[in-house]
Structures are given as C-alpha cells and as structure tokens.
Design an enzyme around this catalytic site. Structure first.
Site, PDB file in Angstrom:
ATOM      1  N   ASP A 202       0.926  -1.055   0.125  1.00 45.58           N
ATOM      2  CA  ASP A 202      -0.142  -0.106   0.027  1.00 45.58           C
ATOM      3  C   ASP A 202       0.848   1.300   0.095  1.00 45.58           C
ATOM      4  O   ASP A 202       2.149   0.989   0.384  1.00 45.58           O
ATOM      5  CB  ASP A 202      -0.767   0.109   1.366  1.00 45.58           C
ATOM      6  CG  ASP A 202      -2.018  -0.630   1.170  1.00 45.58           C
ATOM      7  OD1 ASP A 202      -2.359  -1.081   0.145  1.00 45.58           O
ATOM      8  OD2 ASP A 202      -2.574  -0.975   2.312  1.00 45.58           O
ATOM      9  N   LYS A 224      -4.369   2.465  -2.749  1.00 41.49           N
ATOM     10  CA  LYS A 224      -5.764   2.880  -2.777  1.00 41.49           C
ATOM     11  C   LYS A 224      -5.351   4.702  -2.706  1.00 41.49           C
ATOM     12  O   LYS A 224      -5.217   4.800  -1.326  1.00 41.49           O
ATOM     13  CB  LYS A 224      -6.883   2.399  -1.929  1.00 41.49           C
ATOM     14  CG  LYS A 224      -7.191   1.120  -2.159  1.00 41.49           C
ATOM     15  CD  LYS A 224      -8.106   0.785  -1.248  1.00 41.49           C
ATOM     16  CE  LYS A 224      -8.484  -0.780  -1.576  1.00 41.49           C
ATOM     17  NZ  LYS A 224      -8.712  -1.539  -0.209  1.00 41.49           N
TER      18      LYS A 224
END
Ligand SMILES: C[S@@+](CC[C@H](N)C(=O)[O-])C[C@H]1O[C@@H](n2cnc3c(N)ncnc32)[C@H](O)[C@@H]1O
Length: 414
Positions: A202, A224
């Site tokens: 991430d 994200k």
C-alpha cells in the site's frame, strides 16, 4: 581477470538534497525511489506511466515526476542515475547518456551494462549493511542477512540467530508496517519480508523496505489513493489467494496496523474461505504513533482517561455514518480522527454545535514519522480555517482534546 570479475569499489553516497534521476515507473523504480527518498535524495522520475504509489508520492510533493518518455537532457543535472524501464534499448541509452557525462548509472536489467551496482542493503540503528557479491542477487541478500545479524548482535547485544528454515507451502501474511518509517516495522514483519516471494504493498506502508527485498521478489502496488487510483478490494483478495494457491509466500504489507481501518480482516476472511493459511503481524498504528511522534499523548494522567479512534471519511450527519458525534463530544475522551482531512470543517462544526468548548486544542499531524512531517495546531473554533491555511493534506491524523495542548510550546518533545 575480466572487468566483470573485478571487485566493485564500495562507497556511501550522501544524497540529501542531491538530484537523482530514476527512469521508469514500474516496481523496480518503486523500490529504488523508496530507498532514495529515505536517504533524502531529490528524486526526479521520468516515465509516461507510474505505479500508483509513485504517483501518490509525486502528488504529495515527495518527488518530481515528468510524465513523458526519457530524453537525453534528463541526465544533465543528476548526481546519480537509475535506468529501470522494461525496455533494454532505453536503459542502454540512459547508461550511455549518463556515462558520456561521467555520471554513475545503475541499470536494472543488465548489471554488466551499468557503471554502478545497487547492493543488497539493510539498516539497523546507526549502521547500514550493504553487500555486493558478484551479480547474484540471491547470494547478496543471504550474505546481507548474515552480516545484518552479526551487526545487530554487536550493536544491540542480540544473539545472532541462525536464519530460520524457510517455510514451504503457500500462505498469506498480513504485515502491519507502521506509519511509514521503516524503523517502526516490527522485527517479525522484517522476518516475513525476508521470506516473501510476493509483496502486495500500500502507498502508506514503509516503502523504503522494498529496496531491501531480494531482486526476484515480485512487488505488486495495490495502493488506494483517496480520490485517485484505486485497486478494488476484491482484486486484492484475488491476488492474495491466487499467489498463495500457487505455493508462494505472500506478504501483504500495509500501513499502520492491518486491523485498524486496514481491511485486514476482509483479506484474512477471503483467504480463509479459499483454504489459504493466514498469519497476522500486528503493526504500530498511526492512530497512536503519529500523534506521539509529534509529542501528543492520546491519554495523559489528569487530562484524558481514554481515547477513541474514528474514521472521518464520512462527515457527521451523513446517512451512512454510524458515529455518534454528540456522544463523542460529551464523552471526555480524546478523539483521534483518521481520514478526516476533508471532513474536519464538518466535524468541528458538529462538535461546536453540540457544546464542546471552542478552546479545545486540536492538532493535525501530516506525514507522521516521515521527513516531511508537519504539525498544525488550533483551538477547535479555528480548526476548519487551520486545515485550509496550513494546507493540511492526507495522510494526516487529527487529535481533538486537551491532550493536544499538553506539550505545546515545550521544546524537545516530538
Ligand atoms: C486507511 S487508514 C489506515 C490506517 C492504518 N491501518 C493504521 O493503523 O495506521 C489511512 C489513514 O491513516 C492515517 N495515516 C496513516 N499513516 C499516516 C502517517 N504517516 N501520517 C499521518 N497519518 C497517517 C491517515 O489518517 C490516513 O488517512
């Protein structure tokens, strides 16, 4: 002896503020960039497209990204160059252009075609361990790990442990990476990374650790980005299951703790449903660590007897919000808000409307634990203005409560 057999000359480069060019935007570039940023380099990236985590670093002002193909003049001001594209012809051109200007250039796809080699590295305390052993990256990493264990034993009095027998069979390990500083990743997290075949990462994870992975580890960027690029959760679950089902050790490296707004349990459940073994390695959560790094305790004797951690991704009153802000305002607890940069004006307005003291201290800590960390303070009545005036951007943790004022103005804390 051929050129290839001559030993490389080791050197420690002090890159702080110095321009380093990285050509390419894939996972190899991501690894190099992460390590370079940790050294304080002024990173300039040239690539028509980049991994989401690299785009996010560019958006957050941590590197300069020229979104176009490489051009010869890109090397001009650089102290060091990394050719990391998947096109051998471009990489060869980058090396040639750098070499013509006597600038050292590392090349991802062809060690012999490069003028500099990237060692297998690890940092522990004040020491950096870097190993080059010919052109065999696996051997370099194994030797690096052995050297690291010896250095740690010397530095910290730890017993040098023999490396564990590699575990076989597919599995997924959810590793909490802490708020971004690789020093805040746990020892167990590092151990699993050393055994990983695949790492799904991430954008808020400690990206610098990617630079220390074996070169054959597959790194998949599943960032994200708020209001930006997004890998759907189902796609992430599928990747975890697919790679583990193929017998690989898959490390899912997340920011903070996997189970604090990290969707870790969704991933664990998806793996369990597919019959894949899952291990969870807790991480240092930004909810507590980021305020702490700015000198703000979430509890303090005589000031706050507890704290609650709330997601601010939905404003108070939103039909999908399940947070009772009125109760929170009355609770006397410290309120720690994650993902609340855009909703802070609504949160402050709701608390004020519910009668919370307008003088209640508020602190916003952006990029906690990173070289770009910034701390902004205001009473609750001015919190909305503060977010705009100080241009607070994600990622940030906002603390509302008397604890936010405990260390204000005291030098040497945080
Ligand atoms: C999706 S949540 C993930 C939280 C994570 N699992 C944890 O335990 O820290 C992302 C939010 O964490 C906070 N955050 C994570 N890392 C941060 C950092 N280094 N500095 C400030 N806030 C951070 C921000 O509020 C960000 O919007």
């Amino acid at each position: 002896m051929t050129d290839a057999e001559l030993p490389a000359f080791p050197l420690g480069l002090r890159l702080e503020g110095r321009r380093v060019l990285v050509v390419g935007g894939g996972h190899v570039a991501l690894r190099r960039v992460a390590g370079l940023l940790e050294s304080g380099a002024d990173v300039h990236l040239v690539s028509p497209a980049v991994e989401a985590a690299l785009g996010d670093l560019a958006d957050r002002g941590r590197l300069h990204w020229a979104q176009r193909p490489y051009a010869e003049q890109d090397v001009d001001e650089a102290w060091l160059v990394f050719a990391c594209t998947d096109d051998p012809a471009v990489n060869a051109q980058v090396v040639a252009d750098a070499t013509a200007r006597r600038i050292w250039c590392s090349r991802a796809d062809d060690a012999l075609g490069a003028t500099a080699w990237t060692p297998a590295t690890a940092r522990t305390g004040p020491a950096t361990v870097a190993v080059l052993s010919g052109r065999d990256p696996r051997r370099s990493v194994a030797l690096r790990d052995a050297a690291l264990a010896a250095v740690e034993a010397e530095l910290h009095g730890r017993r040098a442990e023999p490396s564990r027998t590699p575990r076989t069979g597919g599995r997924v390990v959810l590793v909490g990476g802490g708020p971004g500083d690789p020093g805040l990743l746990t020892r167990r997290g590092y151990e699993w990374l050393a055994e990983a075949d695949v790492v799904l990462v991430d954008r808020l994870a400690p990206l610098a650790v990617l630079d220390g992975l074996r070169e054959d580890v597959e790194v998949i960027d599943v960032s994200k980005v708020p209001r930006g690029r997004f890998t759907p959760q189902e796609a992430i679950n599928d990747l975890l299951v697919q790679h583990a089902a193929a017998g690989r050790t898959v490390v899912r490296l997340k920011g903070g703790d996997p189970f604090v707004f990290g969707r870790g349990m969704e991933e664990a459940l998806a793996c369990a449903a597919a019959g894949i073994a899952v291990e969870v390695v807790p991480g240092v959560t930004s909810a507590v660590a980021v305020p702490e790094l700015a000198g703000v305790p979430v509890t303090h004797r005589g000031v706050s007897q507890g704290f609650c951690v709330v997601s601010g991704h939905l404003p108070p009153g939103h039909p999908d919000s399940s947070v009772d802000w009125t109760a929170l305002g009355r609770s006397g607890l410290t309120i720690v808000c994650l993902m609340a940069v855009h909703t802070m004006p609504d949160i402050a307005a709701a608390l004020l409307a519910d009668g919370v003291d307008p003088a209640t201290p508020v602190v916003a800590v952006q990029d906690g634990g990173l070289p770009t960390q910034r701390v902004s303070r205001s009473p609750l009545s001015g919190a909305a203005d503060m977010m705009v005036r100080e241009q607070v951007t994600a990622p940030a943790v906002v603390v509302i409560g008397a604890v936010a004022g405990v260390s204000e103005g005291i030098p040497g804390i945080g």
